[in-house]
Design a protein around this motif. Structure first.
Motif, PDB file in Angstrom:
ATOM      1  N   VAL A   1       0.876  -1.174   0.000  1.00  0.00           N
ATOM      2  CA  VAL A   1       0.000   0.000   0.000  1.00  0.00           C
ATOM      3  C   VAL A   1       0.914   1.225   0.000  1.00  0.00           C
ATOM      4  N   ARG A   2       0.805   2.045  -1.018  1.00  0.00           N
ATOM      5  CA  ARG A   2       1.692   3.198  -1.111  1.00  0.00           C
ATOM      6  C   ARG A   2       1.309   4.265  -0.081  1.00  0.00           C
ATOM      7  N   GLN A   3       2.331   4.945   0.429  1.00  0.00           N
ATOM      8  CA  GLN A   3       2.111   5.995   1.426  1.00  0.00           C
ATOM      9  C   GLN A   3       1.168   7.070   0.896  1.00  0.00           C
ATOM     10  N   GLU A   4       1.349   7.421  -0.362  1.00  0.00           N
ATOM     11  CA  GLU A   4       0.580   8.521  -0.943  1.00  0.00           C
ATOM     12  C   GLU A   4      -0.862   8.127  -1.283  1.00  0.00           C
ATOM     13  N   ASP A   5      -1.189   6.821  -1.188  1.00  0.00           N
ATOM     14  CA  ASP A   5      -2.547   6.359  -1.475  1.00  0.00           C
ATOM     15  C   ASP A   5      -3.393   6.211  -0.213  1.00  0.00           C
ATOM     16  N   ILE A   6      -2.831   6.590   0.924  1.00  0.00           N
ATOM     17  CA  ILE A   6      -3.536   6.449   2.194  1.00  0.00           C
ATOM     18  C   ILE A   6      -4.056   7.813   2.640  1.00  0.00           C
ATOM     19  N   SER A   7      -5.335   7.867   2.968  1.00  0.00           N
ATOM     20  CA  SER A   7      -5.887   9.084   3.559  1.00  0.00           C
ATOM     21  C   SER A   7      -5.873   8.932   5.076  1.00  0.00           C
ATOM     22  N   ILE A   8      -5.539   9.998   5.777  1.00  0.00           N
ATOM     23  CA  ILE A   8      -5.451   9.949   7.230  1.00  0.00           C
ATOM     24  C   ILE A   8      -6.397  10.984   7.818  1.00  0.00           C
ATOM     25  N   GLN A   9      -7.118  10.603   8.866  1.00  0.00           N
ATOM     26  CA  GLN A   9      -8.087  11.491   9.484  1.00  0.00           C
ATOM     27  C   GLN A   9      -8.286  11.072  10.945  1.00  0.00           C
ATOM     28  N   PRO A  10      -8.814  11.972  11.771  1.00  0.00           N
ATOM     29  CA  PRO A  10      -9.098  11.600  13.164  1.00  0.00           C
ATOM     30  C   PRO A  10     -10.015  10.384  13.225  1.00  0.00           C
ATOM     31  N   LEU A  11      -9.822   9.542  14.227  1.00  0.00           N
ATOM     32  CA  LEU A  11     -10.561   8.284  14.314  1.00  0.00           C
ATOM     33  C   LEU A  11     -12.066   8.507  14.347  1.00  0.00           C
ATOM     34  N   GLU A  12     -12.506   9.594  14.996  1.00  0.00           N
ATOM     35  CA  GLU A  12     -13.944   9.839  15.069  1.00  0.00           C
ATOM     36  C   GLU A  12     -14.564  10.186  13.719  1.00  0.00           C
ATOM     37  N   ASP A  13     -13.728  10.519  12.733  1.00  0.00           N
ATOM     38  CA  ASP A  13     -14.221  10.829  11.388  1.00  0.00           C
ATOM     39  C   ASP A  13     -14.065   9.656  10.433  1.00  0.00           C
ATOM     40  N   ALA A  14     -13.820   8.451  10.967  1.00  0.00           N
ATOM     41  CA  ALA A  14     -13.544   7.284  10.135  1.00  0.00           C
ATOM     42  C   ALA A  14     -14.668   7.036   9.147  1.00  0.00           C
ATOM     43  N   ALA A  15     -14.261   6.736   7.914  1.00  0.00           N
ATOM     44  CA  ALA A  15     -15.222   6.424   6.860  1.00  0.00           C
ATOM     45  C   ALA A  15     -14.560   5.507   5.841  1.00  0.00           C
ATOM     46  N   GLY A  16     -15.326   4.565   5.322  1.00  0.00           N
ATOM     47  CA  GLY A  16     -14.797   3.671   4.303  1.00  0.00           C
ATOM     48  C   GLY A  16     -13.900   2.601   4.890  1.00  0.00           C
ATOM     49  N   THR A  17     -13.243   1.839   4.014  1.00  0.00           N
ATOM     50  CA  THR A  17     -12.353   0.773   4.455  1.00  0.00           C
ATOM     51  C   THR A  17     -11.026   1.345   4.899  1.00  0.00           C
ATOM     52  N   GLY A  18     -10.413   0.724   5.890  1.00  0.00           N
ATOM     53  CA  GLY A  18      -9.133   1.227   6.354  1.00  0.00           C
ATOM     54  C   GLY A  18      -8.668   0.554   7.615  1.00  0.00           C
ATOM     55  N   LEU A  19      -7.758   1.227   8.325  1.00  0.00           N
ATOM     56  CA  LEU A  19      -7.103   0.667   9.499  1.00  0.00           C
ATOM     57  C   LEU A  19      -7.066   1.693  10.621  1.00  0.00           C
ATOM     58  N   PRO A  20      -7.339   1.284  11.874  1.00  0.00           N
ATOM     59  CA  PRO A  20      -7.211   2.194  13.008  1.00  0.00           C
ATOM     60  C   PRO A  20      -5.790   2.175  13.554  1.00  0.00           C
ATOM     61  N   GLY A  21      -5.357   3.309  14.087  1.00  0.00           N
ATOM     62  CA  GLY A  21      -4.017   3.368  14.658  1.00  0.00           C
ATOM     63  C   GLY A  21      -3.806   4.636  15.452  1.00  0.00           C
ATOM     64  N   ARG A  22      -2.561   4.814  15.894  1.00  0.00           N
ATOM     65  CA  ARG A  22      -2.177   5.984  16.677  1.00  0.00           C
ATOM     66  C   ARG A  22      -0.896   6.574  16.063  1.00  0.00           C
TER      67      ARG A  22
END
Length: 363
Positions: free
Chosen positions: A279-300
């Protein structure tokens, strides 16, 4: 008619194959880059085209003429070396005139051809200078002028920009591309720098282990990588491992910690197959966890780095492992802080999964 054809070109040494069945067809006037890591075979291929290395098997055709066994001086190819290889005791004029004199050109015709070549690289009026009186970029352009003055059918570049600083390298990428367009000469360019290859080329040939992985436009190679190697080499990849899971939502890569990412292409894969996931770095969208939408991964967020036009985040995933994501400096998520809980959004078309070599499937 293609200007250059490589037909199943191979170079084998004892215990090592440097190029294995390389076949390419380069169009007249096309700019093609050979791209790959050190030891992938790109320079070996270039030197076989130049006549500096004899192939073990296969053919090389220039303008439909078989040049495979011809000496370098009869191939009608020009070669620009990484080190420029200018004669330090000769003026710029004499450096450019060197190949022409060997062709028997002299007098007014010689001067006209040299001046035309220097004009093409924007060095008119500098013929009387010595190489030591020129900047690195000017020396590079003299090397190009010397190569195009004999009017070769093919122009070969062997990592010509690697000795330049970053700013000059960017300038020379533009200059070389502009020159190639103006002169219209078919060009084969060797580089390990994907930015050079992608920005300058009409098509790019990605090599690994002496084998062609993909030969296509820069856009196709970036957005539709043909192999796991290409996916992991082009762009800024995160390399993960997992197993293929099948369900009602389609194929998914199950990662450490039980997190899953949808996989758009899973041809040739079976449930339980061990996967290498890119998964390329530039293909990942990052947002606050409370705004999670769509497929993805949780983290800190473990680390935030400002890198000019981008902000880079190292994110510790829930359940273990890390992944890197970046976002534009002026983007809405560029101000996230270390320690913040986030959601990494990933689209299925940006998940590249291939079966891990040597790994067995599990029931």
């Amino acid at each position: 008619m293609p200007a250059l054809i490589l037909d199943r070109l191979e170079k084998r040494y004892e215990g090592h194959t440097a190029a294995a069945g390389v076949s390419l067809s380069v169009k007249d006037g096309e700019f093609v880059s050979l791209l790959g890591p050190s030891g992938c075979g790109k320079t070996t291929v270039l030197r076989m085209v130049a006549g500096l290395i004899a192939p073990t098997s296969g053919r090389i055709l220039v303008d439909d003429r078989d040049i495979t066994r011809l000496p370098p001086n009869r191939r009608q190819v020009g070669l620009v070396f990484q080190s420029y290889a200018l004669f330090p005791h000769m003026t710029v004029f004499e450096n450019v005139a060197f190949g022409l004199r060997r062709q028997g050109i002299a007098g007014a015709a010689l001067r006209t051809r040299v001046e035309q070549a220097l004009g093409s690289v924007r060095l008119s009026g500098l013929g009387g200078r010595m190489p030591r009186q020129l900047s690195g970029g000017q020396q590079q352009r003299v090397a190009v002028a010397r190569s195009i003055a004999p009017r070769p059918s093919i122009l070969l570049f062997d990592e010509p920009l690697s000795n330049l600083d970053a700013v000059l390298r960017d300038e020379m990428q533009i200059e070389l591309k502009r020159l190639q367009r103006e002169v219209g000469i078919t060009t084969l360019f060797v580089t390990h720098d994907q930015t050079e290859a992608m920005s300058m080329s009409d098509r790019v040939c990605v090599l690994a282990g002496g084998v062609v992985q993909q030969f296509d436009t820069p856009e196709a190679i970036y957005h539709r990588p043909a192999t796991g190697f290409v996916a992991g080499f082009i762009g800024k990849p995160n390399r993960l491992q997992g197993r293929l899971a099948l369900g009602g939502d389609g194929p998914q890569a199950e990662l450490q910690g039980g997190h899953r990412l949808p996989v758009e292409r899973a041809e040739g894969l079976a449930a339980g197959d061990a996967l290498d996931v890119v998964v390329r770095q530039e293909d990942i969208s990052i947002q606050p966890l409370e705004d999670a939408a769509g497929t993805g991964l949780p983290g800190r967020i473990a680390l935030r780095s400002f890198v000019g036009a981008r902000v880079q985040y190292v994110v510790a995933l829930q359940g273990g492992g890390e992944i890197i994501a970046d976002t534009p400096t002026n983007g809405p998520q560029s101000g996230l802080a270390a320690g913040e809980e986030v959601w990494l959004g990933v689209r299925p078309q940006h998940v590249y999964a291939t079966r891990r070599v040597g790994a067995e499937a599990v029931a």
